[in-house]
Design a protein around this motif. Structure first.
Motif, PDB file in Angstrom:
ATOM      1  N   HIS A   1      55.050  54.989  70.734  1.00 58.19           N
ATOM      2  CA  HIS A   1      54.094  55.570  71.734  1.00 58.19           C
ATOM      3  C   HIS A   1      54.826  56.697  72.657  1.00 58.19           C
ATOM      4  O   HIS A   1      55.779  56.330  73.016  1.00 58.19           O
ATOM      5  CB  HIS A   1      53.337  54.463  72.770  1.00 58.19           C
ATOM      6  N   GLU A   2      53.908  57.526  73.266  1.00 55.75           N
ATOM      7  CA  GLU A   2      54.424  58.283  74.330  1.00 55.75           C
ATOM      8  C   GLU A   2      53.684  57.642  75.852  1.00 55.75           C
ATOM      9  O   GLU A   2      52.654  57.360  75.782  1.00 55.75           O
ATOM     10  CB  GLU A   2      53.960  59.664  74.242  1.00 55.75           C
ATOM     11  N   LEU A   3      54.384  57.832  77.100  1.00 52.37           N
ATOM     12  CA  LEU A   3      53.806  57.498  78.329  1.00 52.37           C
ATOM     13  C   LEU A   3      53.025  58.254  78.759  1.00 52.37           C
ATOM     14  O   LEU A   3      53.516  59.720  78.691  1.00 52.37           O
ATOM     15  CB  LEU A   3      54.967  57.206  79.043  1.00 52.37           C
ATOM     16  N   VAL A   4      52.073  58.124  79.316  1.00 52.33           N
ATOM     17  CA  VAL A   4      51.113  58.874  79.969  1.00 52.33           C
ATOM     18  C   VAL A   4      50.915  58.712  81.427  1.00 52.33           C
ATOM     19  O   VAL A   4      50.466  57.381  81.868  1.00 52.33           O
ATOM     20  CB  VAL A   4      49.576  58.835  79.462  1.00 52.33           C
ATOM     21  N   MET A   5      51.379  59.542  82.358  1.00 51.95           N
ATOM     22  CA  MET A   5      51.442  59.188  83.900  1.00 51.95           C
ATOM     23  C   MET A   5      50.539  59.825  84.696  1.00 51.95           C
ATOM     24  O   MET A   5      50.459  61.307  84.335  1.00 51.95           O
ATOM     25  CB  MET A   5      52.856  59.027  84.334  1.00 51.95           C
ATOM     26  N   THR A   6      49.681  59.402  85.724  1.00 45.70           N
ATOM     27  CA  THR A   6      49.039  60.192  86.579  1.00 45.70           C
ATOM     28  C   THR A   6      49.159  59.642  87.938  1.00 45.70           C
ATOM     29  O   THR A   6      49.581  58.371  88.316  1.00 45.70           O
ATOM     30  CB  THR A   6      47.493  59.994  86.224  1.00 45.70           C
ATOM     31  N   LEU A   7      48.850  60.232  89.044  1.00 40.85           N
ATOM     32  CA  LEU A   7      48.797  59.836  90.200  1.00 40.85           C
ATOM     33  C   LEU A   7      47.706  60.422  91.355  1.00 40.85           C
ATOM     34  O   LEU A   7      47.570  61.647  91.118  1.00 40.85           O
ATOM     35  CB  LEU A   7      50.164  60.138  91.038  1.00 40.85           C
ATOM     36  N   ASP A   8      47.065  59.872  91.882  1.00 38.57           N
ATOM     37  CA  ASP A   8      45.826  60.262  92.835  1.00 38.57           C
ATOM     38  C   ASP A   8      46.134  59.822  94.311  1.00 38.57           C
ATOM     39  O   ASP A   8      46.310  58.346  94.317  1.00 38.57           O
ATOM     40  CB  ASP A   8      44.637  59.965  92.257  1.00 38.57           C
ATOM     41  N   THR A   9      45.863  60.630  95.295  1.00 38.81           N
ATOM     42  CA  THR A   9      45.673  59.860  96.513  1.00 38.81           C
ATOM     43  C   THR A   9      44.207  60.291  97.216  1.00 38.81           C
ATOM     44  O   THR A   9      43.770  61.118  96.994  1.00 38.81           O
ATOM     45  CB  THR A   9      46.599  60.661  97.673  1.00 38.81           C
ATOM     46  N   LEU A  10      43.950  59.011  97.661  1.00 38.26           N
ATOM     47  CA  LEU A  10      42.576  58.876  98.367  1.00 38.26           C
ATOM     48  C   LEU A  10      42.722  59.005  99.744  1.00 38.26           C
ATOM     49  O   LEU A  10      43.351  58.039 100.379  1.00 38.26           O
ATOM     50  CB  LEU A  10      41.592  58.048  97.811  1.00 38.26           C
TER      51      LEU A  10
ATOM     52  N   VAL B   1      39.820  56.213  89.562  1.00 42.70           N
ATOM     53  CA  VAL B   1      39.890  57.643  89.564  1.00 42.70           C
ATOM     54  C   VAL B   1      41.326  58.018  88.554  1.00 42.70           C
ATOM     55  O   VAL B   1      41.403  58.979  87.835  1.00 42.70           O
ATOM     56  CB  VAL B   1      39.986  58.472  90.706  1.00 42.70           C
ATOM     57  N   ASN B   2      42.160  57.195  88.822  1.00 43.48           N
ATOM     58  CA  ASN B   2      43.397  57.068  87.841  1.00 43.48           C
ATOM     59  C   ASN B   2      43.332  56.862  86.477  1.00 43.48           C
ATOM     60  O   ASN B   2      43.692  57.545  85.441  1.00 43.48           O
ATOM     61  CB  ASN B   2      44.613  56.321  88.517  1.00 43.48           C
ATOM     62  N   LEU B   3      42.441  55.572  86.318  1.00 45.73           N
ATOM     63  CA  LEU B   3      42.332  55.407  85.081  1.00 45.73           C
ATOM     64  C   LEU B   3      41.606  56.325  84.216  1.00 45.73           C
ATOM     65  O   LEU B   3      41.451  56.625  82.871  1.00 45.73           O
ATOM     66  CB  LEU B   3      41.425  54.062  85.096  1.00 45.73           C
ATOM     67  N   SER B   4      40.858  57.199  84.955  1.00 47.36           N
ATOM     68  CA  SER B   4      39.709  58.244  84.320  1.00 47.36           C
ATOM     69  C   SER B   4      40.704  59.353  83.930  1.00 47.36           C
ATOM     70  O   SER B   4      40.475  59.912  82.751  1.00 47.36           O
ATOM     71  CB  SER B   4      38.784  58.677  85.303  1.00 47.36           C
TER      72      SER B   4
END
Length: 323
Positions: free
Chosen positions: A39-48, A70-73
């Motif tokens: 598997h490949e890693l998928v990474m995201t970051l959000d600030t609220l 919002v990150n899981l989306s």
């Protein structure tokens, strides 16, 4: 409680958390994680930020849910399966010790409810004093070579949306008008990431994005990323935009049009399919074809009489939008 006692109570010593792939979780300098082979890693970051991404008086439980959603989306838009997340909290001095613990307890109620439903595990983070802000970094996995991207749309592809756009924007407008419950308010305060749809679109969708800044704005991102060889456009029909009973019962036609085309915060998946392709059967009831990709820019939106709208509303842009 001091910082470390708060972390132990609310984020470290929580029984029953799943631990697949977690070699070392909260409590050390960093987490140790074991990805799934192949598997490949998928990474995201959000600030609220309070007052910018959610109303100042939104309940803490809803803030907790929303900050993770919002990150899981973003992971859903890549077709990923959620695995782990990190959380950084800045809590204002105005919260005294009692109110701080009460706020954190409610925040965790919402945060962990969505985490449990989505199979994601909190593996670390940080807590500081300052203006209220929440940053979540989420990591997911996708089988190698199967991640969805924004950049694959082609002329002739059909354009689909995984629900009713505009409900969240209508819910936010209702909140500012003093409404505190109902389906539309819930759509804003507790968006549901479309993880199953994203995973089902692997190998089907030519492009995918989640609608956070507005339907037209996010469709524009797909077209710009996909149009390396030519300026792609799109043709949408207002008559094809789905409208729920709740949305139809609020505001006037002009307001609903603005909410649906540019409102944002829906966190629905917007995706393109090649000619002749349909959404997965299990998801078809919630997916709506709203237009097609064209070989010539810009985006055109046709009114019910088939005439193009002369002026299209703009979506959200942090450095261009005021208010």
């Amino acid at each position: 409680m001091d910082e470390f006692a708060l972390i132990r109570r609310f984020f470290r010593d929580r029984p029953g958390q799943p631990a697949d792939g977690v070699l070392l979780g909260p409590g050390d300098d960093a987490a140790l994680l074991l990805p799934t082979p192949g598997h490949e890693l998928v990474m995201t970051l959000d600030t609220l930020l309070s007052g910018r991404h959610f109303p100042d008086d939104l309940p803490a439980a809803d803030i907790g849910w929303r900050s993770l959603a919002v990150n899981l989306s973003d992971l859903a838009a890549m077709g990923a399966t959620p695995r782990w997340c990190l959380l950084s909290l800045s809590l204002p001095d105005e919260l005294d010790a009692g109110r701080r613990e009460h706020w954190l307890s409610a925040f965790c109620e919402g945060f962990y409810a969505l985490a449990a439903a989505s199979g994601v595990v909190l593996v670390g983070g940080d807590m500081v004093r300052g203006p209220l802000s929440i940053s979540v970094q989420a990591t997911g996995e996708v089988p190698a070579g199967q991640a969805l991207r924004r950049s694959g749309a082609r002329p002739g592809d059909s354009i689909w949306i995984g629900g009713v756009p505009g409900e969240a924007a209508a819910g936010l407008a209702a909140w500012f008008a003093g409404v505190r419950d109902g389906a539309l308010v819930q759509r804003f305060s507790r968006p549901t990431p479309q993880l199953a749809l994203g995973q089902a679109l692997r190998g089907r969708a030519t492009a995918c994005i989640d609608v956070s800044d507005g339907l037209l704005a996010d469709l524009g991102h797909i077209l710009s990323e996909s149009g390396a060889a030519a300026d792609l456009g799109a043709m949408l029909r207002l008559a094809d935009l789905p409208c729920s009973t709740a949305l139809a019962g609020t505001g006037d036609a002009r307001a609903r049009q603005q909410w649906q085309l540019a409102g944002g915060d829906d966190y629905l998946l917007l995706f393109t399919l090649p000619p002749g392709q349909e959404p997965p059967a299990a998801m078809a009831a919630h997916c709506h074809r709203i237009g097609a990709v064209t070989s010539q820019a810009p985006i055109q939106v046709l009114d019910p009489q088939g005439c193009p709208l002369l002026a299209l509303p703009q979506g959200w842009n942090h450095f261009a939008t005021r208010g």
